[in-house]
Design a protein around this motif. Structure first.
Motif, PDB file in Angstrom:
ATOM      1  N   MET A 249       0.912  -1.113  -0.052  1.00  0.00           N
ATOM      2  CA  MET A 249       0.000   0.005  -0.008  1.00  0.00           C
ATOM      3  C   MET A 249       0.649   1.302  -0.015  1.00  0.00           C
ATOM      4  O   MET A 249       0.875   2.335   0.909  1.00  0.00           O
ATOM      5  CB  MET A 249      -1.083  -0.023   1.088  1.00  0.00           C
ATOM      6  N   ASN A 251       3.444   3.598  -3.090  1.00  0.00           N
ATOM      7  CA  ASN A 251       3.477   4.073  -4.463  1.00  0.00           C
ATOM      8  C   ASN A 251       4.909   3.470  -4.960  1.00  0.00           C
ATOM      9  O   ASN A 251       5.546   3.833  -5.833  1.00  0.00           O
ATOM     10  CB  ASN A 251       3.280   5.396  -4.821  1.00  0.00           C
ATOM     11  N   ASN A 273      -0.193  -3.942  -3.705  1.00  0.00           N
ATOM     12  CA  ASN A 273      -0.747  -2.580  -4.174  1.00  0.00           C
ATOM     13  C   ASN A 273       0.350  -1.495  -4.351  1.00  0.00           C
ATOM     14  O   ASN A 273       0.445  -0.730  -3.497  1.00  0.00           O
ATOM     15  CB  ASN A 273      -1.729  -2.046  -3.328  1.00  0.00           C
ATOM     16  N   LEU A 298      -2.065  -7.064  -6.714  1.00  0.00           N
ATOM     17  CA  LEU A 298      -2.169  -5.730  -7.099  1.00  0.00           C
ATOM     18  C   LEU A 298      -0.811  -5.214  -7.371  1.00  0.00           C
ATOM     19  O   LEU A 298      -0.523  -4.056  -6.881  1.00  0.00           O
ATOM     20  CB  LEU A 298      -2.937  -4.803  -6.305  1.00  0.00           C
ATOM     21  N   LEU A 722     -12.676  -4.921  -0.154  1.00  0.00           N
ATOM     22  CA  LEU A 722     -11.479  -4.047   0.511  1.00  0.00           C
ATOM     23  C   LEU A 722     -11.947  -3.231   1.583  1.00  0.00           C
ATOM     24  O   LEU A 722     -11.564  -3.006   2.439  1.00  0.00           O
ATOM     25  CB  LEU A 722     -10.276  -3.860  -0.427  1.00  0.00           C
ATOM     26  N   GLN A 726     -11.577  -2.482   5.059  1.00  0.00           N
ATOM     27  CA  GLN A 726     -10.544  -1.383   5.765  1.00  0.00           C
ATOM     28  C   GLN A 726     -11.749  -0.655   6.583  1.00  0.00           C
ATOM     29  O   GLN A 726     -11.182  -0.186   7.816  1.00  0.00           O
ATOM     30  CB  GLN A 726     -10.216  -0.557   4.606  1.00  0.00           C
TER      31      GLN A 726
HETATM   32  C1  LIG Z   1      -4.199   1.056  -4.322  1.00  0.00           C
HETATM   33  O1  LIG Z   1      -3.414   1.936  -4.113  1.00  0.00           O
HETATM   34  C2  LIG Z   1      -4.187   3.094  -4.876  1.00  0.00           C
HETATM   35  C3  LIG Z   1      -3.249   4.508  -4.745  1.00  0.00           C
HETATM   36  O2  LIG Z   1      -2.090   4.107  -4.999  1.00  0.00           O
HETATM   37  C4  LIG Z   1      -5.593   3.333  -4.416  1.00  0.00           C
HETATM   38  O3  LIG Z   1      -6.281   4.210  -5.224  1.00  0.00           O
HETATM   39  C5  LIG Z   1      -6.389   1.990  -4.374  1.00  0.00           C
HETATM   40  O4  LIG Z   1      -7.517   2.001  -3.743  1.00  0.00           O
HETATM   41  C6  LIG Z   1      -5.559   1.010  -3.892  1.00  0.00           C
HETATM   42  N1  LIG Z   1      -6.283  -0.459  -3.870  1.00  0.00           N
HETATM   43  C7  LIG Z   1      -6.576  -1.139  -2.918  1.00  0.00           C
HETATM   44  C8  LIG Z   1      -7.479  -2.091  -3.403  1.00  0.00           C
HETATM   45  O5  LIG Z   1      -6.570  -0.847  -1.930  1.00  0.00           O
END
Ligand SMILES: *[C@@H]1O[C@H](CO)[C@@H](O)[C@H](O)[C@H]1NC(C)=O
Ligand SMILES: *[C@@H]1O[C@H](CO)[C@@H](O)[C@H](O)[C@H]1NC(C)=O
Ligand SMILES: *[C@@H]1O[C@H](CO)[C@@H](O)[C@H](O)[C@H]1NC(C)=O
Ligand SMILES: *[C@@H]1O[C@H](CO)[C@@H](O)[C@H](O)[C@H]1NC(C)=O
Ligand SMILES: *[C@@H]1O[C@H](CO)[C@@H](O)[C@H](O)[C@H]1NC(C)=O
Ligand SMILES: *[C@@H]1O[C@H](CO)[C@@H](O)[C@H](O)[C@H]1NC(C)=O
Ligand SMILES: *[C@@H]1O[C@H](CO)[C@@H](O)[C@H](O)[C@H]1NC(C)=O
Ligand SMILES: *[C@@H]1O[C@H](CO)[C@@H](O)[C@H](O)[C@H]1NC(C)=O
Ligand SMILES: *[C@@H]1O[C@H](CO)[C@@H](O)[C@H](O)[C@H]1NC(C)=O
Ligand SMILES: *[C@@H]1O[C@H](CO)[C@@H](O)[C@H](O)[C@H]1NC(C)=O
Ligand SMILES: *[C@@H]1O[C@H](CO)[C@@H](O)[C@H](O)[C@H]1NC(C)=O
Ligand SMILES: *[C@@H]1O[C@H](CO)[C@@H](O)[C@H](O)[C@H]1NC(C)=O
Length: 784
Positions: A249, A251, A273, A298, A722, A726
Motif C-alpha cells: 500500500m 507507490n 498494491n 495488485l 477491501l 478497511q
Molecule cells: C491501491 O492504491 C491506490 C493508490 O495508490 C488506491 O487508489 C487503491 O484504492 C488501492 N487499492 C486497494 C485495493 O487498496
C-alpha cells in the motif's frame, strides 16, 4: 590489602548513592507521580483517588514497582485503565525508571520533552492513546532505551532527522498508526541495534533510504500504508536477519530487486498494491526456504508460478491476485500442506487439464480457509473431487473463469463454507439441492451463468445467508414461499431469469432486507401492501415483469429507499401522495406502466432525487415545477398525453386558472432559456461518465445493458470488499473469516454505509481480489 580496598570501594559507592539521593529520591518520585495524578481528568476505576494517596508509600501504589535496595520507582505501568488526562513534564523526574507503560488509555495532549530524555528508561509504551503534537523538533535523548512504542496516537510532523543520534541501544521503534508525514530520515541507520521498525499507517513520502541496508540487525520492517515512492533499494538485501518485509500500500515502482528473493531468513513478504514488476525465481524454494506469507497482490508481476514453490513447505498464505501471472497453476500445489490462504485471482493463469487437477491436489491442504481463482481463464469443469477440499474451507471464489458444466453436488461437503462465488461462468444444470447443507453460508453468488431449474426449497435452510445472487440465469418456476426462512438475507438478486407467478406473500416478512432485484422475469399480481414492512430497504427493482394493480401507498414509509425501479409492468392508478415521504430517494423509474392521475406535488420535496422517469404512462394534469422538478427534462415525462406544464417539458401548457400564474410562468420561461443548455450539457456529461464506466466494467454491465441506468448505478456505487475490510478496521487481525466475525462485520458495514455512502451496490459482486494485508504474527514480543 584486599579487605581495605574493598571497604574503600564500598564507601565510594555509598557516597555516590548518597549524592544521587540528594538530588533525586523517593520524594521526587512521589511528587512526579502526584503530578501525574493531578493531570488525570477522568479515572473510571478510581485508581488514583483511592489508591495513590500521599499517606501511603508510593511503592505500594497500583502500577508502581520499586527497587528493593535503592527504594526508587523503577516501573510505572498503568496501561488499560481507560484514564483520560495529559502527561505532566514532571514524569521525566522519575530518574530511576526503566519501564513506563501508559498504553491503552485515553491520554491526550503532547508528550513533554522531558520524557524523551529519561536516561534510565528501557521501555516506553504509549500505544493506543490520543497523544498529539508534532515530532518534528523532538530530541530523543535516551541512552538506555531499547523499545519505543507510540503506536496508534495522533502524532504529527516529520520524523526528526537526528532521531537516532542519541538512541544507541534502540531495538524497536513503533510509530505506526499516527499522522506523520515527510521522509524517512536516512540517519535512521544510526540506530544500529534496531531490530523492529514499524512506521505503517502514516503519510510518509519520499523514497525508502538506501541506508536502511546498514541496519543489519533488522528483523522486521513495516512501512505499509504510506505514500512512499521510488524503487525498493537493493541494499535491503544486505539485511541478513530480516524476517519480515512489509511495504504494501505505497507507490513503489520498478523491478523488485532479484536479491530480495534470495534472503533465506524471510518469512513474511508483503508488497501488495504498489507498481512493482519482475517475476518469481525458478528456484523460489531454495531462495526463500522459510517463507510463510507471500503477498505480491495488485502489482505488475508476471511470468509463471514456478512449480518449485510447492516445496516452500512453510507457506501458509500465498496471495498473488491482480498481477499478470500466466501459465499453469502447478498441479503439485497441494504439497503446500500448511497453506491456509491461496489467492491467484485476476491473473492469466490456466490449468494443465480441463478437470482442473490442481484443484484436486489442493485436497491435501487440510488447513485451507480461502481459495481465490476468480478472473483466470481456467476454461474447464469443476471436478467432483472439489468436495474433497478441506472441510476448513470458508471462502471459495471461482468466478469469471470460463467454467462449464454442472455445479458438483459434492461442494456441499464443504460444510464450513461462508462465501461461494461461481458467478460469470458458463455453468449449466440446476442448483444442487444439497446446498441446503451449507449451514454457514453467508454469500452465494451464482449469477451470470446458464443455470436451469427452480429455486430449490432447500436453499431456504440457509439461515445465515446474507446475500443470494442468482441474477441472469435461466431459472424458472415460482419464488418459493419458504424464502421467508432466510431471515439473515440482506440482498436478494433474482433478476433476468424466468421466474413466474406471484411474489410470495411471505417474502414481505424479511424485515432486514436491503436490496431486492426481481427484474426481467414473468412475475404477476399486485404489489403487496406489506412492502411497507421492509423498513430498511435501500433498493427495489421489479422492472420488466407483468405486475398489475396499484402502487401501495405504504411504500411511502420506506424512509431509506434510494432506488426504485418499477418500469415496464402493468401498474395502474395514481402515484400515491405518500411518495413525498421517500426522503432518501435518488432514482425513480415508473415508466411504461399504466399509471394515471396527476403527479403528486408532495414529490417536490424529494431533495435527493437525481433521476426521474415517469414516461409512457397515463399521467395527467400539471407537472409540478417546484423543488427538484426544476431539474427534470422532457424525457422524464414523455408519452403522457394529458400532462401539462412548462414548454421546455414538451407538454401542452396548462390551462391558466389565475392570472398571477401567467406572470410566474413567464418568469420561468426567461429562466429556462438560460438554464436549459446548461442542464443539457450536464446530462450529457453524466451520461458520458456512466458510459465510460460501463465500458470499463465490460461483460458484467452489458448483461443489464437494456437497463443501463441500473447497471451504471451499480458500477458507480460498487463497493469493494477491501473497502469493507478497511472500513471495519478488520484487516490486521484478519478475523473477517473465522471466529464467526464475518457476518456481523458485513452487516454492520452495510448499515453504516447506508448513511455515509448512500448507495452501495445493486449488482452483487463477490470480491475478486482478496487482500491478505498484514499477517497475524507476533511482532509485539517484548525485547530484552
Ligand atoms: C491501491 O492504491 C491506490 C493508490 O495508490 C488506491 O487508489 C487503491 O484504492 C488501492 N487499492 C486497494 C485495493 O487498496
Ligand atoms: C529527598 O531529598 C530532599 C532534598 O532534596 C530531602 O529534603 C528529603 O528528606 C529526601 N527524602 C528522602 C525520603 O530521602
Ligand atoms: C493500592 O493497591 C495495592 C495493590 O492492589 C494494594 O496493595 C494497596 O494496599 C492499595 N493501597 C491503598 C491505600 O488502597
Ligand atoms: C489516607 O488518606 C485518605 C484520605 O486522603 C484516607 O481516606 C485514608 O484512610 C488514609 N489511609 C491511611 C492508611 O491513613
Ligand atoms: C504495556 O502493557 C501492555 C498491557 O496492557 C502490554 O501488552 C505491553 O507489552 C506493555 N509494554 C511493554 C513495553 O512492556
Ligand atoms: C521535576 O520536573 C519539573 C519539570 O520537568 C521541574 O521543573 C522540577 O524542578 C522537577 N522537580 C524536581 C523535584 O526535580
Ligand atoms: C542528552 O542528554 C545528556 C545527559 O543528560 C546531555 O548531556 C546532552 O546534552 C543531551 N543531548 C542533547 C542533544 O540534548
Ligand atoms: C494524509 O494526508 C492527507 C492529505 O495530505 C490527509 O487527508 C490524510 O488525513 C492524512 N492521513 C493521515 C493518516 O494522516
Ligand atoms: C551505510 O550505507 C551506505 C549506503 O548503503 C554506505 O555507503 C555506508 O558505508 C554505510 N555506513 C556504515 C557505517 O555502514
Ligand atoms: C542468491 O544466492 C545464491 C547463493 O548465495 C547466489 O549464488 C546467487 O547468485 C544469488 N542470486 C541473486 C539474484 O542474488
Ligand atoms: C421454513 O420455516 C418453517 C418454520 O420454521 C418450517 O416449518 C419450514 O419447514 C421451513 N421451510 C424450509 C423449506 O426450510
Ligand atoms: C439541480 O441540479 C443541480 C446540479 O446537479 C444541483 O446543484 C441542484 O441542487 C439541483 N436542484 C434541485 C432543486 O435539486
Amino acid at each position: 590489602m584486599i579487605t581495605v580496598s574493598l571497604t574503600h570501594f564500598l564507601l565510594l559507592c555509598l557516597v555516590v548513592a548518597a549524592a544521587a539521593a540528594a538530588s533525586n529520591n523517593i520524594t521526587t518520585d512521589q511528587q512526579a507521580l502526584l503530578a501525574l495524578k493531578d493531570h488525570i481528568t477522568y479515572d473510571p476505576t478510581n485508581l488514583f483517588a483511592h489508591n495513590w494517596t500521599s499517606n501511603t508509600s508510593v511503592c505500594t501504589w497500583i502500577g508502581i514497582t520499586c527497587d528493593v535496595n535503592s527504594h526508587r520507582v523503577t516501573a510505572l505501568d498503568i496501561s488499560q485503565f481507560n484514564i483520560q488526562g495529559t502527561i505532566p513534564p514532571q514524569l521525566g523526574n522519575l530518574s530511576s525508571l526503566t519501564t513506563l507503560n501508559l498504553s491503552r488509555n485515553k491520554l491526550s495532549g503532547s508528550i513533554p520533552p522531558s520524557i524523551y530524555s529519561m536516561h534510565t528508561l528501557k521501555f516506553l509504551d504509549f500505544t493506543d492513546n490520543l497523544l498529539s503534537g508534532s515530532l518534528s523538533s523532538s530530541v530523543f535523548n535516551m541512552s538506555s532505551i531499547l523499545d519505543i512504542r507510540l503506536t496508534n496516537n495522533r502524532l504529527s510532523g516529520e520524523l526528526p532527522k537526528n532521531i537516532c543520534n542519541y538512541l544507541p541501544y534502540l531495538k524497536a521503534l513503533f510509530l505506526d498508526k499516527n499522522m506523520l508525514h515527510g521522509k524517512i530520515p536516512s540517519a535512521l541507520s544510526n540506530c544500529k541495534q534496531l531490530q523492529q521498525l514499524h512506521l505503517q499507517f502514516n503519510n510518509l513520502s519520499g523514497a525508502i533510504p538506501k541506508e536502511i541496508g546498514n541496519l543489519t540487525m533488522l528483523k522486521w520492517i513495516d512501512l505499509g500504508y504510506n505514500k512512499l515512492h521510488g524503487e525498493i533499494p537493493h541494499e535491503i538485501a544486505n539485511l541478513r536477519n530480516l524476517e519480515a518485509l512489509v511495504l504494501g500500500m505505497n507507490n513503489l515502482v520498478g523491478v523488485l530487486p532479484a536479491t530480495i528473493f534470495n534472503m533465506s531468513t524471510l518469512k513474511v513478504v508483503i508488497l501488495i498494491n504498489n507498481s512493482l514488476f519482475g517475476s518469481l525465481p525458478s528456484r523460489i524454494d531454495l531462495s526463500l526456504p522459510t517463507i510463510e506469507h507471500l503477498n505480491l497482490a495488485l502489482n505488475r508481476f508476471s511470468g509463471t508460478i514456478p512449480s518449485s514453490i510447492t516445496n516452500a513447505s512453510k507457506l501458509t498464505a500465498l496471495e498473488l491476485g491482480g498481477n499478470t501471472f500466466s501459465g499453469f497453476i502447478p498441479n503439485t500445489i497441494g504439497n503446500l500442506r500448511n497453506l491456509e490462504w491461496l489467492n491467484l485471482a485476476n491473473n492469466s493463469l490456466t490449468s494443465s487439464t480441463s478437470k482442473l487437477s490442481f484443484l484436486s491436489s489442493l485436497a491435501n491442504c487440510k488447513k485451507l480457509r480461502v481459495i481465490g481463482l476468480t478472473g483466470n481463464p481456467l476454461d474447464g469443469f469443476l471436478p467432483s473431487s472439489i468436495g474433497n477440499l478441506s472441510v476448513s474451507l470458508e471462502i471459495l471464489f471461482i468466478a469469471n473463469c470460463s467454467i462449464s458444466g454442472n455445479i458438483p453436488q459434492s461442494i456441499s461437503n464443504l460444510s464450513n463454507l461462508m462465501i461461494l462465488a461461481l458467478e460469470g461462468n458458463k455453468l449449466t444444470g440446476p442448483i444442487p439441492i444439497t446446498f441446503g447443507r451449507l449451514q454457514k453460508l453467508q454469500g452465494l453468488h451464482l449469477q451470470i451463468n446458464k443455470l436451469v431449474g427452480s429455486f430449490p426449497d432447500e436453499l431456504c435452510h440457509l439461515g445465515r445467508l446474507a446475500e443470494l445472487a442468482l441474477l441472469d440465469n435461466r431459472l424458472s418456476g415460482s419464488i418459493p414461499s419458504c424464502v421467508s426462512n432466510l431471515t439473515s438475507l440482506r440482498s436478494l438478486y433474482l433478476g433476468s431469469n424466468k421466474f413466474t407467478s406471484v411474489i410470495p406473500s411471505t417474502f414481505w416478512s424479511l424485515k432486514d432486507i436491503l436490496f431486492f432485484d426481481f427484474s426481467s422475469n414473468f412475475l404477476v399480481g399486485p404489489l403487496s401492501l406489506d412492502i411497507g414492512n421492509l423498513k430498511v430497504l435501500l433498493g427495489i427493482s421489479l422492472s420488466k415483469n407483468n405486475l398489475s394493480g396499484d402502487i401501495p401507498a405504504t411504500i411511502g414509509g420506506l424512509k431509506d429507499l434510494q432506488f426504485m425501479d418499477l418500469a415496464y409492468n402493468r401498474l395502474e392508478d395514481p402515484i400515491p401522495e405518500s411518495f413525498g415521504d421517500l426522503t432518501s430517494l435518488e432514482f425513480l423509474n415508473l415508466s411504461n406502466n399504466k399509471i394515471s392521475g396527476s403527479i403528486p406535488t408532495s414529490m417536490e420535496k424529494l431533495f435527493y432525487l437525481r433521476e426521474l422517469n415517469l414516461s409512457f404512462n397515463k399521467l395527467e394534469g400539471e407537472i409540478p415545477s417546484g423543488g427538484i422538478f426544476a431539474n427534470f427534462t422532457a424525457e422524464s415525462f414523455m408519452g403522457n398525453e394529458l400532462l401539462c406544464g412548462l414548454p421546455n417539458l414538451h407538454v401542452q401548457p396548462c390551462k391558466v386558472s389565475k392570472p398571477r400564474t401567467e406572470h410566474k410562468s413567464r418568469k420561468n420561461i426567461l429562466l429556462i432559456v438560460i438554464v436549459l443548455p446548461l442542464s443539457i450539457a450536464l446530462t450529457i456529461a453524466i451520461t458520458l461518465a456512466l458510459k465510460s464506466k460501463l465500458i470499463e466494467c465490460g461483460k458484467r454491465s452489458t448483461v443489464l445493458s437494456n437497463d443501463s441506468v441500473l447497471s451504471s448505478q451499480a458500477t458507480l456505487r460498487r463497493f469493494s470488499y477491501l473497502e469493507l475490510l478497511q472500513a471495519t478496521d478488520n484487516f490486521a487481525e484478519n478475523n473477517i473469516i473465522g471466529r464467526g466475525g464475518f457476518g456481523s462485520v458485513y452487516g454492520a458495514r452495510l448499515e453504516d454505509g447506508m448513511k455515509t455512502q448512500k448507495f452501495l451496490s445493486f449488482i452483487p459482486r463477490a470480491p475478486s481480489v482478496l487482500c491478505f494485508l498484514f499477517p497475524h504474527t507476533n511482532s509485539k514480543k517484548k525485547l530484552e
